[in-house]
Design an enzyme around this catalytic site. Structure first.
Site, PDB file in Angstrom:
ATOM      1  N   HIS A 215      54.728  -0.592   4.384  1.00 16.16           N
ATOM      2  CA  HIS A 215      54.331  -0.282   5.767  1.00 16.16           C
ATOM      3  C   HIS A 215      53.131   0.669   5.836  1.00 16.16           C
ATOM      4  O   HIS A 215      52.225   0.487   6.637  1.00 16.16           O
ATOM      5  CB  HIS A 215      55.540   0.323   6.500  1.00 16.16           C
TER       6      HIS A 215
ATOM      7  N   TYR B 196      61.568   0.073  12.585  1.00 18.40           N
ATOM      8  CA  TYR B 196      61.670  -0.189  14.028  1.00 18.40           C
ATOM      9  C   TYR B 196      63.122  -0.075  14.521  1.00 18.40           C
ATOM     10  O   TYR B 196      63.362  -0.078  15.734  1.00 18.40           O
ATOM     11  CB  TYR B 196      61.110  -1.569  14.399  1.00 18.40           C
TER      12      TYR B 196
ATOM     13  N   ASP C  81      57.388 -10.450  13.642  1.00 14.68           N
ATOM     14  CA  ASP C  81      57.024  -9.267  12.848  1.00 14.68           C
ATOM     15  C   ASP C  81      57.951  -8.100  13.198  1.00 14.68           C
ATOM     16  O   ASP C  81      58.025  -7.681  14.351  1.00 14.68           O
ATOM     17  CB  ASP C  81      55.574  -8.857  13.169  1.00 14.68           C
TER      18      ASP C  81
ATOM     19  N   LYS D 185      59.069  -4.732   6.742  1.00 15.50           N
ATOM     20  CA  LYS D 185      58.248  -3.745   6.025  1.00 15.50           C
ATOM     21  C   LYS D 185      59.097  -2.665   5.371  1.00 15.50           C
ATOM     22  O   LYS D 185      60.113  -2.235   5.928  1.00 15.50           O
ATOM     23  CB  LYS D 185      57.249  -3.084   6.996  1.00 15.50           C
TER      24      LYS D 185
HETATM   25  N1  LIG Z   1      52.001  -2.241  10.543  1.00 13.40           N
HETATM   26  C1  LIG Z   1      51.973  -1.277  11.443  1.00 13.40           C
HETATM   27  O1  LIG Z   1      51.893  -0.077  11.135  1.00 13.40           O
HETATM   28  C2  LIG Z   1      52.026  -1.635  12.868  1.00 13.40           C
HETATM   29  C3  LIG Z   1      52.455  -2.882  13.245  1.00 13.40           C
HETATM   30  N2  LIG Z   1      52.509  -3.239  14.569  1.00 13.40           N
HETATM   31  C4  LIG Z   1      52.997  -4.612  14.894  1.00 13.40           C
HETATM   32  O2  LIG Z   1      52.105  -5.201  15.835  1.00 13.40           O
HETATM   33  C5  LIG Z   1      52.827  -5.486  17.032  1.00 13.40           C
HETATM   34  C6  LIG Z   1      51.938  -5.377  18.252  1.00 13.40           C
HETATM   35  O3  LIG Z   1      51.434  -4.083  18.422  1.00 13.40           O
HETATM   36  P1  LIG Z   1      51.927  -3.093  19.585  1.00 13.40           P
HETATM   37  O4  LIG Z   1      51.437  -1.752  19.213  1.00 13.40           O
HETATM   38  O5  LIG Z   1      53.347  -3.311  19.815  1.00 13.40           O
HETATM   39  O6  LIG Z   1      51.117  -3.496  20.868  1.00 13.40           O
HETATM   40  P2  LIG Z   1      50.468  -4.763  21.591  1.00 13.40           P
HETATM   41  O7  LIG Z   1      48.987  -4.610  21.461  1.00 13.40           O
HETATM   42  O8  LIG Z   1      51.095  -6.022  21.195  1.00 13.40           O
HETATM   43  O9  LIG Z   1      50.836  -4.402  23.112  1.00 13.40           O
HETATM   44  C7  LIG Z   1      52.158  -4.357  23.544  1.00 13.40           C
HETATM   45  C8  LIG Z   1      52.183  -3.837  24.980  1.00 13.40           C
HETATM   46  O10 LIG Z   1      51.517  -4.754  25.836  1.00 13.40           O
HETATM   47  C9  LIG Z   1      52.402  -5.187  26.859  1.00 13.40           C
HETATM   48  N3  LIG Z   1      52.101  -6.614  27.099  1.00 13.40           N
HETATM   49  C10 LIG Z   1      52.349  -7.657  26.277  1.00 13.40           C
HETATM   50  N4  LIG Z   1      51.913  -8.797  26.808  1.00 13.40           N
HETATM   51  C11 LIG Z   1      51.358  -8.485  27.992  1.00 13.40           C
HETATM   52  C12 LIG Z   1      50.735  -9.256  29.015  1.00 13.40           C
HETATM   53  N5  LIG Z   1      50.589 -10.568  28.888  1.00 13.40           N
HETATM   54  N6  LIG Z   1      50.293  -8.616  30.132  1.00 13.40           N
HETATM   55  C13 LIG Z   1      50.422  -7.257  30.239  1.00 13.40           C
HETATM   56  N7  LIG Z   1      50.995  -6.484  29.313  1.00 13.40           N
HETATM   57  C14 LIG Z   1      51.461  -7.085  28.189  1.00 13.40           C
HETATM   58  C15 LIG Z   1      53.794  -4.963  26.323  1.00 13.40           C
HETATM   59  O11 LIG Z   1      54.713  -4.746  27.373  1.00 13.40           O
HETATM   60  P3  LIG Z   1      56.199  -5.385  27.473  1.00 13.40           P
HETATM   61  O12 LIG Z   1      56.784  -5.460  26.124  1.00 13.40           O
HETATM   62  O13 LIG Z   1      56.889  -4.415  28.363  1.00 13.40           O
HETATM   63  O14 LIG Z   1      56.015  -6.727  28.114  1.00 13.40           O
HETATM   64  C16 LIG Z   1      53.590  -3.687  25.520  1.00 13.40           C
HETATM   65  O15 LIG Z   1      53.599  -2.560  26.356  1.00 13.40           O
HETATM   66  C17 LIG Z   1      53.970  -4.467  16.991  1.00 13.40           C
HETATM   67  O16 LIG Z   1      54.972  -4.754  17.933  1.00 13.40           O
HETATM   68  C18 LIG Z   1      54.373  -4.545  15.554  1.00 13.40           C
HETATM   69  O17 LIG Z   1      55.129  -5.706  15.311  1.00 13.40           O
HETATM   70  C19 LIG Z   1      52.085  -2.355  15.534  1.00 13.40           C
HETATM   71  C20 LIG Z   1      51.680  -1.084  15.223  1.00 13.40           C
HETATM   72  C21 LIG Z   1      51.627  -0.613  13.857  1.00 13.40           C
HETATM   73  O1  LIG Z   2      54.436  -0.213  12.869  1.00 16.81           O
HETATM   74  C1  LIG Z   2      54.384   0.711  13.632  1.00 16.81           C
HETATM   75  C2  LIG Z   2      53.832   1.995  13.290  1.00 16.81           C
HETATM   76  O2  LIG Z   2      53.381   1.980  11.985  1.00 16.81           O
HETATM   77  C3  LIG Z   2      54.841   3.087  13.466  1.00 16.81           C
HETATM   78  O3  LIG Z   2      56.017   2.711  12.820  1.00 16.81           O
HETATM   79  C4  LIG Z   2      54.325   4.379  12.925  1.00 16.81           C
HETATM   80  O4  LIG Z   2      53.143   4.717  13.558  1.00 16.81           O
HETATM   81  C5  LIG Z   2      55.302   5.505  13.031  1.00 16.81           C
HETATM   82  O5  LIG Z   2      56.486   5.181  12.464  1.00 16.81           O
HETATM   83  C6  LIG Z   2      55.500   5.993  14.414  1.00 16.81           C
HETATM   84  O6  LIG Z   2      56.561   5.732  14.960  1.00 16.81           O
HETATM   85  O7  LIG Z   2      54.600   6.657  14.924  1.00 16.81           O
END
Ligand SMILES: NC(=O)C1=CN([C@@H]2O[C@H](COP(=O)(O)OP(=O)(O)OC[C@H]3O[C@@H](n4cnc5c(N)ncnc54)[C@H](OP(=O)(O)O)[C@@H]3O)[C@@H](O)[C@H]2O)C=CC1
Ligand SMILES: O=C[C@H](O)[C@@H](O)[C@@H](O)[C@H](O)C(=O)O
Length: 299
Positions: free
Chosen positions: A111, A55, A50, A80
């Protein structure tokens, strides 16, 4: 305990396609880290990545896909449409494809239901355009060979009602990618999407960066009892609730651990305990947008 095989599990979409249940998230994965993260994930067996134009790492995500050696047709790639490209949908997709070095994406999402002027840093909303107009343009992509499916993200019930109720809406979004974790479970929105045949993908399934869920007593106790990590318990909960999960990590051991989801599951009682968590927080609210997107609770 039921033998589960989540690593090869898929969820059916209203298009006839199937989306792999576990996808690697890449928001906040720096371009320098994401190539190896994507490659490590694909080598570990992930088949779903994803990303998003916003990003700033599509190019490096594409490099990771190629580095893994996994054939393109075995991988589900989602990207997105950025808020400032809503009047240039076809151009935006071409740009993302060029960045990724791919001929098509499996899923292209709007998005946010927020259409803003280029150069306004997402702050100035168009007066003559909104997400219904954007969706009309998104629909034109289907059949172009450049997308398998189209969908939305961050749409609540109110905005979905508007979209689905508009005469120009001929294609029901295949997916609504929304924030889903025990502190933002959105049961009404999930039920609404299910009723309309829209699959939910859960973002921030671990509670995102610096997760407040890591120390939640219900989750830490459950993880201990099951000899699993809090993260694994969170991902299993999401899968058993019926949505795909998108854990992000750039750490190889975590990428592997987050995929260790076969051969065990949560009991109904354990799921109910997680459902009963009362903490509430939202990682991605709508304060940074010039329009309101979320309207209280999960509407
Ligand atoms: N459509 C939208 O608007 C959005 C989409 N997304 C999508 O969803 C994905 C996931 O959400 P996101 O907000 O990134 O957060 P997550 O809930 O996936 O959490 C990510 C965090 O958790 C840490 N982590 C991952 N695995 C572990 C583990 N096993 N033990 C301890 N810590 C861990 C990572 O650290 P590290 O990387 O340092 O290991 C990072 O700091 C995004 O990356 C994106 O692709 C997210 C937000 C908004
Ligand atoms: O997917 C991730 C989130 O939607 C993120 O892109 C938004 O929340 C915004 O652009 C931000 O950076 O705060």
């Amino acid at each position: 305990m039921a033998e589960t095989k989540n690593t090869t599990k898929t969820f059916p979409l209203n298009t006839g396609h199937s989306i792999p249940a576990i996808g690697l998230g890449t928001w906040q994965s720096s371009p320098g880290d994401v190539t190896s993260a994507v490659s490590a994930a694909l080598k570990a067996g992930y088949r779903h990545i994803d990303t998003a134009f916003g990003y700033g790492n599509e190019r490096e995500v594409g490099e990771g896909i190629r580095l893994s050696g996994v054939p393109r047709d075995q991988i589900w790639v989602t990207t997105k449409l950025d808020n400032t490209w809503h009047k240039r949908v076809s151009e935006a997709l071409d740009k993302s494809l060029e960045n990724l070095g791919l001929e098509y994406v499996d899923l292209y999402l709007v998005h946010w239901p927020s259409s803003t002027e280029p150069g306004s840093d997402g702050k100035k909303h168009y007066e003559d355009w909104d997400f219904v107009d954007t969706w009309r343009e998104m629909q034109k992509l289907v059949g172009s060979g450049k997308v398998r499916a189209i969908g939305v993200s961050n749409f609540g019930i109110r905005n979905l009602e508007r979209l689905l109720g508009d005469p120009s809406c001929k294609i029901v979004p295949a997916v609504n990618q929304i924030e889903l974790h025990p502190a933002n479970p959105s049961p009404k929105l999930v039920a609404y999407c299910s009723e309309k045949g829209i699959h939910c993908s859960g973002y921030s399934p671990l509670g995102s960066t610096g997760s407040l869920l890591n120390k939640n007593p219900t989750l830490t106790a459950l993880a201990k009892e099951k000899n699993r990590s809090v993260q694994q318990v969170l991902l299993m909960w999401g899968l058993q609730k019926g949505w795909s999960v998108l854990p992000k990590s750039v750490t190889p051991e975590r990428i592997e651990a987050n995929f260790d989801l076969d051969g065990w599951s949560l009991t109904e009682e354990e799921v109910a305990k997680i459902d009963a968590i009362k903490d509430r927080f939202k990682i991605c609210g709508d304060r940074w947008l010039p329009v309101k997107v979320f309207f209280g609770d999960d509407e």
